[in-house]
Scaffold this motif. Structure first.
Motif, PDB file in Angstrom:
ATOM      1  N   GLY A  60      -4.650  85.363  18.481  1.00 15.08           N
ATOM      2  CA  GLY A  60      -5.357  86.215  17.537  1.00 15.08           C
ATOM      3  C   GLY A  60      -6.826  86.382  17.862  1.00 15.08           C
ATOM      4  O   GLY A  60      -7.647  86.531  16.954  1.00 15.08           O
ATOM      5  N   ASP A  61      -7.156  86.346  19.154  1.00 16.29           N
ATOM      6  CA  ASP A  61      -8.541  86.526  19.605  1.00 16.29           C
ATOM      7  C   ASP A  61      -9.485  85.500  18.982  1.00 16.29           C
ATOM      8  O   ASP A  61     -10.550  85.836  18.461  1.00 16.29           O
ATOM      9  CB  ASP A  61      -9.039  87.945  19.320  1.00 16.29           C
ATOM     10  N   THR A  62      -9.077  84.240  19.045  1.00 19.42           N
ATOM     11  CA  THR A  62      -9.917  83.153  18.556  1.00 19.42           C
ATOM     12  C   THR A  62     -10.151  82.151  19.679  1.00 19.42           C
ATOM     13  O   THR A  62      -9.504  82.203  20.726  1.00 19.42           O
ATOM     14  CB  THR A  62      -9.269  82.427  17.364  1.00 19.42           C
ATOM     15  N   ILE A  63     -11.062  81.225  19.437  1.00 19.17           N
ATOM     16  CA  ILE A  63     -11.355  80.169  20.407  1.00 19.17           C
ATOM     17  C   ILE A  63     -10.332  79.055  20.246  1.00 19.17           C
ATOM     18  O   ILE A  63     -10.086  78.582  19.135  1.00 19.17           O
ATOM     19  CB  ILE A  63     -12.783  79.623  20.181  1.00 19.17           C
ATOM     20  N   THR A  64      -9.734  78.668  21.361  1.00 12.49           N
ATOM     21  CA  THR A  64      -8.746  77.585  21.350  1.00 12.49           C
ATOM     22  C   THR A  64      -9.123  76.534  22.395  1.00 12.49           C
ATOM     23  O   THR A  64     -10.113  76.687  23.121  1.00 12.49           O
ATOM     24  CB  THR A  64      -7.334  78.116  21.676  1.00 12.49           C
ATOM     25  N   ALA A  65      -8.294  75.505  22.488  1.00 11.48           N
ATOM     26  CA  ALA A  65      -8.508  74.455  23.484  1.00 11.48           C
ATOM     27  C   ALA A  65      -8.493  75.019  24.907  1.00 11.48           C
ATOM     28  O   ALA A  65      -9.209  74.524  25.782  1.00 11.48           O
ATOM     29  CB  ALA A  65      -7.450  73.361  23.337  1.00 11.48           C
ATOM     30  N   LYS A  66      -7.709  76.080  25.134  1.00 18.14           N
ATOM     31  CA  LYS A  66      -7.686  76.718  26.464  1.00 18.14           C
ATOM     32  C   LYS A  66      -9.062  77.249  26.843  1.00 18.14           C
ATOM     33  O   LYS A  66      -9.501  77.120  27.984  1.00 18.14           O
ATOM     34  CB  LYS A  66      -6.694  77.895  26.490  1.00 18.14           C
ATOM     35  N   ASP A  67      -9.750  77.822  25.875  1.00 14.96           N
ATOM     36  CA  ASP A  67     -11.083  78.370  26.132  1.00 14.96           C
ATOM     37  C   ASP A  67     -12.077  77.253  26.427  1.00 14.96           C
ATOM     38  O   ASP A  67     -12.892  77.358  27.349  1.00 14.96           O
ATOM     39  CB  ASP A  67     -11.562  79.194  24.930  1.00 14.96           C
ATOM     40  N   LYS A  68     -12.005  76.192  25.659  1.00 11.84           N
ATOM     41  CA  LYS A  68     -12.911  75.062  25.868  1.00 11.84           C
ATOM     42  C   LYS A  68     -12.659  74.397  27.219  1.00 11.84           C
ATOM     43  O   LYS A  68     -13.596  74.005  27.914  1.00 11.84           O
ATOM     44  CB  LYS A  68     -12.780  74.066  24.721  1.00 11.84           C
ATOM     45  N   LYS A  69     -11.391  74.317  27.613  1.00 11.46           N
ATOM     46  CA  LYS A  69     -11.055  73.738  28.912  1.00 11.46           C
ATOM     47  C   LYS A  69     -11.577  74.617  30.052  1.00 11.46           C
ATOM     48  O   LYS A  69     -12.158  74.105  31.018  1.00 11.46           O
ATOM     49  CB  LYS A  69      -9.539  73.569  29.020  1.00 11.46           C
ATOM     50  N   LEU A  70     -11.403  75.928  29.940  1.00 12.01           N
ATOM     51  CA  LEU A  70     -11.903  76.826  30.974  1.00 12.01           C
ATOM     52  C   LEU A  70     -13.433  76.806  31.002  1.00 12.01           C
ATOM     53  O   LEU A  70     -14.037  76.805  32.076  1.00 12.01           O
ATOM     54  CB  LEU A  70     -11.385  78.251  30.768  1.00 12.01           C
ATOM     55  N   ALA A  71     -14.083  76.770  29.838  1.00  8.10           N
ATOM     56  CA  ALA A  71     -15.546  76.696  29.792  1.00  8.10           C
ATOM     57  C   ALA A  71     -16.037  75.447  30.522  1.00  8.10           C
ATOM     58  O   ALA A  71     -17.001  75.507  31.296  1.00  8.10           O
ATOM     59  CB  ALA A  71     -16.029  76.696  28.344  1.00  8.10           C
ATOM     60  N   ALA A  72     -15.375  74.321  30.298  1.00  9.40           N
ATOM     61  CA  ALA A  72     -15.763  73.076  30.970  1.00  9.40           C
ATOM     62  C   ALA A  72     -15.586  73.200  32.477  1.00  9.40           C
ATOM     63  O   ALA A  72     -16.441  72.741  33.255  1.00  9.40           O
ATOM     64  CB  ALA A  72     -14.942  71.907  30.420  1.00  9.40           C
ATOM     65  N   GLU A  73     -14.508  73.833  32.910  1.00 12.86           N
ATOM     66  CA  GLU A  73     -14.266  74.028  34.345  1.00 12.86           C
ATOM     67  C   GLU A  73     -15.321  74.955  34.949  1.00 12.86           C
ATOM     68  O   GLU A  73     -15.804  74.723  36.061  1.00 12.86           O
ATOM     69  CB  GLU A  73     -12.864  74.589  34.565  1.00 12.86           C
ATOM     70  N   ILE A  74     -15.686  75.987  34.229  1.00 12.83           N
ATOM     71  CA  ILE A  74     -16.729  76.906  34.707  1.00 12.83           C
ATOM     72  C   ILE A  74     -18.064  76.173  34.833  1.00 12.83           C
ATOM     73  O   ILE A  74     -18.805  76.377  35.799  1.00 12.83           O
ATOM     74  CB  ILE A  74     -16.828  78.137  33.772  1.00 12.83           C
ATOM     75  N   ASP A  75     -18.365  75.301  33.877  1.00  6.10           N
ATOM     76  CA  ASP A  75     -19.595  74.508  33.967  1.00  6.10           C
ATOM     77  C   ASP A  75     -19.598  73.626  35.207  1.00  6.10           C
ATOM     78  O   ASP A  75     -20.623  73.482  35.878  1.00  6.10           O
ATOM     79  CB  ASP A  75     -19.769  73.652  32.716  1.00  6.10           C
ATOM     80  N   VAL A  76     -18.455  73.042  35.534  1.00  8.83           N
ATOM     81  CA  VAL A  76     -18.337  72.212  36.740  1.00  8.83           C
ATOM     82  C   VAL A  76     -18.590  73.065  37.983  1.00  8.83           C
ATOM     83  O   VAL A  76     -19.303  72.644  38.907  1.00  8.83           O
ATOM     84  CB  VAL A  76     -16.946  71.527  36.803  1.00  8.83           C
ATOM     85  N   ILE A  77     -18.023  74.252  38.012  1.00  7.09           N
ATOM     86  CA  ILE A  77     -18.238  75.168  39.142  1.00  7.09           C
ATOM     87  C   ILE A  77     -19.725  75.486  39.281  1.00  7.09           C
ATOM     88  O   ILE A  77     -20.299  75.392  40.369  1.00  7.09           O
ATOM     89  CB  ILE A  77     -17.418  76.470  38.960  1.00  7.09           C
ATOM     90  N   TYR A  78     -20.351  75.856  38.173  1.00  8.86           N
ATOM     91  CA  TYR A  78     -21.768  76.217  38.214  1.00  8.86           C
ATOM     92  C   TYR A  78     -22.635  75.030  38.637  1.00  8.86           C
ATOM     93  O   TYR A  78     -23.464  75.148  39.537  1.00  8.86           O
ATOM     94  CB  TYR A  78     -22.212  76.744  36.846  1.00  8.86           C
ATOM     95  N   ASP A  79     -22.421  73.887  37.990  1.00 10.42           N
ATOM     96  CA  ASP A  79     -23.235  72.708  38.283  1.00 10.42           C
ATOM     97  C   ASP A  79     -23.021  72.211  39.711  1.00 10.42           C
ATOM     98  O   ASP A  79     -23.954  71.748  40.361  1.00 10.42           O
ATOM     99  CB  ASP A  79     -22.954  71.593  37.297  1.00 10.42           C
ATOM    100  N   GLY A  80     -21.789  72.339  40.206  1.00 14.64           N
ATOM    101  CA  GLY A  80     -21.473  71.825  41.533  1.00 14.64           C
ATOM    102  C   GLY A  80     -21.899  72.718  42.678  1.00 14.64           C
ATOM    103  O   GLY A  80     -22.117  72.238  43.792  1.00 14.64           O
ATOM    104  N   HIS A  81     -22.057  74.012  42.409  1.00 20.59           N
ATOM    105  CA  HIS A  81     -22.335  74.950  43.500  1.00 20.59           C
ATOM    106  C   HIS A  81     -23.643  75.725  43.364  1.00 20.59           C
ATOM    107  O   HIS A  81     -24.176  76.196  44.369  1.00 20.59           O
ATOM    108  CB  HIS A  81     -21.196  75.977  43.620  1.00 20.59           C
ATOM    109  N   PHE A  82     -24.147  75.881  42.141  1.00 21.66           N
ATOM    110  CA  PHE A  82     -25.244  76.841  41.961  1.00 21.66           C
ATOM    111  C   PHE A  82     -26.446  76.304  41.182  1.00 21.66           C
ATOM    112  O   PHE A  82     -27.510  76.880  41.247  1.00 21.66           O
ATOM    113  CB  PHE A  82     -24.728  78.092  41.219  1.00 21.66           C
TER     114      PHE A  82
END
Length: 86
Positions: A60-82
């Motif tokens: 229903g276009d809401t924030i779920t655990a999937k979004d939080k998990k992907l956000a955390a993974e994106i942060d790892v990508i950013y912090d690790g590479h950029f």
């Protein structure tokens, strides 16, 4: 995902890079991570800035655990590479 904001039932964050090429490299890494999780963000790019928005359409276009998990993974990508100690 503490650097993400919640706006209109979406997690949002804007990332800044040294140039366009670096921003596109980041988008590519995010795309691979998103595809692996079968969870695809909204991606907006303007030269050296990338804005990402995450929500779960099937919930229903809401924030779920999937979004939080992907956000955390994106942060790892950013912090690790950029982030370079910023």
């Amino acid at each position: 995902y503490f650097m993400w904001s919640e706006t209109n039932n979406k997690l949002e964050r804007t990332f800044e890079f040294k140039d366009f090429k670096e921003s596109i490299a980041f988008i590519q890494l995010v795309a691979f991570a998103a595809e692996k999780m079968d969870h695809h963000p909204e991606i907006y790019n303007l030269y050296n800035k990338v804005e990402l928005k995450l929500c779960t359409h099937s919930a229903g276009d809401t924030i779920t655990a999937k979004d939080k998990k992907l956000a955390a993974e994106i942060d790892v990508i950013y912090d690790g590479h950029f982030n370079n100690g910023k």
